[in-house]
Design a protein around this motif. Structure first.
Motif, PDB file in Angstrom:
ATOM      1  N   LEU A  78       8.180 -49.969   7.668  1.00  0.00           N
ATOM      2  CA  LEU A  78       7.001 -49.818   7.121  1.00  0.00           C
ATOM      3  C   LEU A  78       6.554 -50.806   5.857  1.00  0.00           C
ATOM      4  CD1 LEU A  78       4.526 -47.551   6.563  1.00  0.00           C
ATOM      5  CD2 LEU A  78       6.221 -46.428   5.273  1.00  0.00           C
ATOM      6  N   LEU A  79       7.467 -50.960   5.264  1.00  0.00           N
ATOM      7  CA  LEU A  79       7.024 -52.144   4.012  1.00  0.00           C
ATOM      8  C   LEU A  79       6.396 -53.482   4.883  1.00  0.00           C
ATOM      9  CD1 LEU A  79      10.194 -51.641   1.808  1.00  0.00           C
ATOM     10  CD2 LEU A  79       7.743 -51.207   1.193  1.00  0.00           C
ATOM     11  N   GLU A  80       7.130 -54.004   5.880  1.00  0.00           N
ATOM     12  CA  GLU A  80       6.547 -55.151   6.371  1.00  0.00           C
ATOM     13  C   GLU A  80       5.459 -54.799   7.093  1.00  0.00           C
ATOM     14  OE1 GLU A  80       6.579 -59.028   7.960  1.00  0.00           O
ATOM     15  OE2 GLU A  80       7.697 -57.889   6.625  1.00  0.00           O
ATOM     16  N   ALA A  81       4.997 -53.756   7.624  1.00  0.00           N
ATOM     17  CA  ALA A  81       3.797 -53.299   8.284  1.00  0.00           C
ATOM     18  C   ALA A  81       2.720 -53.378   7.065  1.00  0.00           C
ATOM     19  CB  ALA A  81       3.744 -52.135   8.862  1.00  0.00           C
ATOM     20  N   LEU A  82       2.903 -52.728   6.066  1.00  0.00           N
ATOM     21  CA  LEU A  82       2.123 -52.639   4.733  1.00  0.00           C
ATOM     22  C   LEU A  82       1.966 -54.129   4.436  1.00  0.00           C
ATOM     23  CD1 LEU A  82       3.504 -49.718   3.041  1.00  0.00           C
ATOM     24  CD2 LEU A  82       1.242 -49.606   4.093  1.00  0.00           C
ATOM     25  N   ARG A  83       2.979 -55.042   4.268  1.00  0.00           N
ATOM     26  CA  ARG A  83       2.376 -56.025   3.846  1.00  0.00           C
ATOM     27  C   ARG A  83       1.758 -57.139   4.755  1.00  0.00           C
ATOM     28  NH1 ARG A  83       3.777 -61.134   4.651  1.00  0.00           N
ATOM     29  NH2 ARG A  83       5.286 -60.629   6.894  1.00  0.00           N
ATOM     30  N   THR A  84       2.157 -57.198   6.156  1.00  0.00           N
ATOM     31  CA  THR A  84       1.478 -57.761   6.922  1.00  0.00           C
ATOM     32  C   THR A  84      -0.086 -57.394   7.228  1.00  0.00           C
ATOM     33  OG1 THR A  84       3.264 -57.886   8.654  1.00  0.00           O
ATOM     34  CG2 THR A  84       1.211 -58.272   9.676  1.00  0.00           C
ATOM     35  N   SER A  85      -0.261 -55.973   6.903  1.00  0.00           N
ATOM     36  CA  SER A  85      -1.624 -55.768   7.283  1.00  0.00           C
ATOM     37  C   SER A  85      -2.633 -56.051   5.788  1.00  0.00           C
ATOM     38  CB  SER A  85      -1.733 -54.001   7.450  1.00  0.00           C
ATOM     39  OG  SER A  85      -1.193 -53.446   6.233  1.00  0.00           O
ATOM     40  N   GLY A  86      -1.912 -56.125   4.518  1.00  0.00           N
ATOM     41  CA  GLY A  86      -2.748 -56.243   3.375  1.00  0.00           C
ATOM     42  C   GLY A  86      -2.972 -54.876   2.767  1.00  0.00           C
ATOM     43  N   VAL A  87      -2.373 -53.751   3.522  1.00  0.00           N
ATOM     44  CA  VAL A  87      -2.557 -52.588   2.721  1.00  0.00           C
ATOM     45  C   VAL A  87      -1.521 -52.456   1.751  1.00  0.00           C
ATOM     46  CG1 VAL A  87      -2.187 -50.117   3.269  1.00  0.00           C
ATOM     47  CG2 VAL A  87      -3.408 -51.397   5.053  1.00  0.00           C
ATOM     48  N   GLU A  88      -1.990 -51.636   0.751  1.00  0.00           N
ATOM     49  CA  GLU A  88      -1.295 -51.609  -0.418  1.00  0.00           C
ATOM     50  C   GLU A  88       0.300 -51.462   0.033  1.00  0.00           C
ATOM     51  OE1 GLU A  88      -2.607 -47.328   0.015  1.00  0.00           O
ATOM     52  OE2 GLU A  88      -3.497 -49.432  -0.045  1.00  0.00           O
TER      53      GLU A  88
END
Length: 239
Positions: free
Chosen positions: A68-78
């Motif tokens: 989830l952390l990686e998905a948030l980072r990849t997407s630019g979401v907080e």
């Protein structure tokens, strides 16, 4: 299924339905989160789904948090709040790793070269403790700690010490055993490098200084969090 290819109108609903997933489908849920991260930069619904997983009551299962952390980072979401504690920064590596990928890190990663110092099932070096069966002797938290903070605790028989003697000499080596009367060390010859056993009477020792672990600090920083998670899973499976 090729989760990383799911796209189009129903993609977000399909992918979200795979998280957290049924028992035994952890890898599927991990792949779904990463694909949501790829879509979220251009898909508002995917970004909303990631925010929902990040804020849901009770949190996401431990084995999915790193994904989830990686998905948030990849997407630019907080991103989720980070912690300043060094060991706590790696807590998301405790669960969810792939032992097969971890084995590849252990045996073949040229950066950390685990096999040069440690033995598993008869393969490897002897500078560090043998790791055959380590998963049955140490919990995951301790395995992770040994990777992230190698000097936190040193395995018995692998502590390097310098003993200052009452006659002015000093002896440096690997402390293999100690008793009320003696220290038993393995001491390298300064000229040949050959290791020899040496016994030092405790009564003649005026000071004892512990040296650092032979496993270098900062080793974990040369691996990705996913590689550390996989390595923990591999070591934990060595029963």
């Amino acid at each position: 299924p090729h989760v990383n290819r799911i796209d189009g109108g129903d993609a977000v609903a399909v992918l979200s339905g795979l998280v957290p997933g049924k028992s035994g489908e952890l890898k599927l849920a991990q792949a779904a989160l990463l694909q949501l991260g790829r879509l979220a930069s251009r898909d508002v619904q995917a970004a909303t789904a990631l925010r929902r997983f990040a804020s849901q009551e009770g949190g996401i299962p431990p084995g999915l948090r790193l994904d989830l952390l990686e998905a948030l980072r990849t997407s630019g979401v907080e991103t989720l709040p980070a912690t300043g504690d060094r060991s706590a920064r790696y807590e998301d590596c405790l669960e969810g790793g792939d032992p097969l990928r971890g084995r590849e890190v252990f045996f073949n990663n040229p950066t950390v070269q685990c096999l040069r110092c440690h033995t598993v099932s008869g393969q490897g070096g002897t500078v560090g403790p043998e790791l055959t069966g380590i998963g049955g002797r140490q919990p995951r938290g301790q395995l992770l700690e040994s990777l992230v903070i190698p000097n936190a605790r040193i395995a018995e028989g692998f502590e390097s010490v310098v003993l200052s003697l009452s006659d002015g000499r000093s002896v440096a080596g690997m402390l293999k055993r100690e008793s009320d009367d003696v220290f038993e060390l393995e001491v390298p010859d300064p000229d040949t490098g050959e290791v020899r056993a040496q016994t030092v009477q405790r009564s003649g020792v005026v000071a004892r200084v512990r040296s650092v672990s032979a496993m270098p600090e900062g080793l974990a920083e040369q691996l990705s969090l996913f590689e550390i998670r996989d390595l923990v899973a591999y070591l934990a499976g060595l029963k």
